[in-house]
Design a protein around this motif. Structure first.
Motif, short mmCIF file in Angstrom:
data_model
loop_
_atom_site.label_atom_id
_atom_site.label_comp_id
_atom_site.label_asym_id
_atom_site.label_seq_id
_atom_site.Cartn_x
_atom_site.Cartn_y
_atom_site.Cartn_z
N GLN A 2 0.85 -1.18 0.00
CA GLN A 2 0.00 0.00 0.00
C GLN A 2 0.89 1.24 0.00
O GLN A 2 1.90 1.28 0.71
CB GLN A 2 -0.91 0.04 1.23
N GLN A 4 1.03 5.53 0.09
CA GLN A 4 0.34 6.77 0.43
C GLN A 4 1.25 7.94 0.09
O GLN A 4 2.27 8.15 0.75
CB GLN A 4 -0.02 6.80 1.90
N SER A 6 2.04 11.98 -0.38
CA SER A 6 1.65 13.24 0.25
C SER A 6 2.66 14.31 -0.08
O SER A 6 3.72 14.03 -0.65
CB SER A 6 1.56 13.06 1.77
N CYS A 21 6.23 9.25 -0.22
CA CYS A 21 5.44 8.08 -0.53
C CYS A 21 5.74 7.02 0.51
O CYS A 21 6.80 6.40 0.49
CB CYS A 21 5.75 7.57 -1.93
N THR A 93 -0.52 15.75 -11.50
CA THR A 93 -0.70 14.80 -10.42
C THR A 93 0.51 13.88 -10.40
O THR A 93 0.87 13.32 -11.43
CB THR A 93 -1.98 13.98 -10.59
N TYR A 95 2.48 10.59 -8.97
CA TYR A 95 2.20 9.25 -8.46
C TYR A 95 3.50 8.55 -8.08
O TYR A 95 4.51 8.68 -8.76
CB TYR A 95 1.51 8.40 -9.52
N TYR A 110 2.33 -1.85 -8.01
CA TYR A 110 1.47 -1.18 -7.04
C TYR A 110 1.60 0.33 -7.22
O TYR A 110 2.68 0.85 -7.46
CB TYR A 110 1.88 -1.57 -5.61
N TRP A 111 0.45 0.98 -7.06
CA TRP A 111 0.39 2.42 -7.29
C TRP A 111 -0.28 3.14 -6.13
O TRP A 111 -1.24 2.64 -5.53
CB TRP A 111 -0.42 2.71 -8.55
N GLY A 112 0.23 4.32 -5.84
CA GLY A 112 -0.45 5.21 -4.92
C GLY A 112 -1.52 6.01 -5.65
O GLY A 112 -1.60 5.97 -6.88
N ARG A 113 -2.31 6.74 -4.91
CA ARG A 113 -3.42 7.49 -5.50
C ARG A 113 -3.00 8.79 -6.15
O ARG A 113 -3.77 9.37 -6.90
CB ARG A 113 -4.47 7.79 -4.43
N GLY A 114 -1.83 9.24 -5.86
CA GLY A 114 -1.39 10.49 -6.46
C GLY A 114 -1.59 11.68 -5.55
O GLY A 114 -2.49 11.70 -4.71
N THR A 115 -0.73 12.65 -5.77
CA THR A 115 -0.85 13.90 -5.03
C THR A 115 -0.69 15.05 -6.04
O THR A 115 0.17 15.01 -6.91
CB THR A 115 0.20 13.98 -3.90
#
Length: 121
Positions: A2, A4, A6, A21, A93, A95, A110-115
């Motif tokens: 996972q 995250q 920011s 991340c 954005t 990632y 696996y990917w984060g949601r982006g900031t």
């Protein structure tokens, strides 16, 4: 794994930003972490990646080390992207992504949601 991301936000031209991340879950010590960005109306582009075990980095086309710095802190399971001297065209954005092993130039698992980073002129 996972992820995250920011650290994004609204920043002024010429400023710097450091994105984080944080990773959790499965180990990717044999792989690495990459950063991508996608600007409005454009395709997602790879900024670069870091081999997790050695901290060796490579950067994609048009992303130079003098403005884009990828690093990681193994103790925190966190990767970083610092962007220096931001320009309006850096608005995108951003990632992070992780690959468990193998060639860091190949697709990521696996990917984060982006900031979002928005650079005001």
């Amino acid at each position: 794994v996972q992820l995250q991301a920011s650290g994004g936000g609204l920043v002024q031209t010429g400023a710097s930003v450091r994105l984080s991340c944080a990773a959790s879950g499965r180990s990717f010590s044999n792989g690495g972490m990459a950063w991508f960005r996608q600007a409005p109306g454009q395709e997602r582009r790879m900024i670069g990646a870091i081999r997790w075990s050695t901290a060796n980095t490579f950067y994609g086309d048009s992303f130079t080390r003098d403005r884009f710095i990828i690093s990681r802190d193994i103790t925190k399971s966190t990767g970083y992207l610092q962007v220096i001297n931001l320009k309006p065209e850096d608005t995108a954005t951003y990632y992070c992504a992780v690959k468990e092993y193998g060639n860091l130039a190949q697709p990521y698992d696996y990917w984060g949601r982006g900031t979002q980073v928005t650079v005001s002129s």
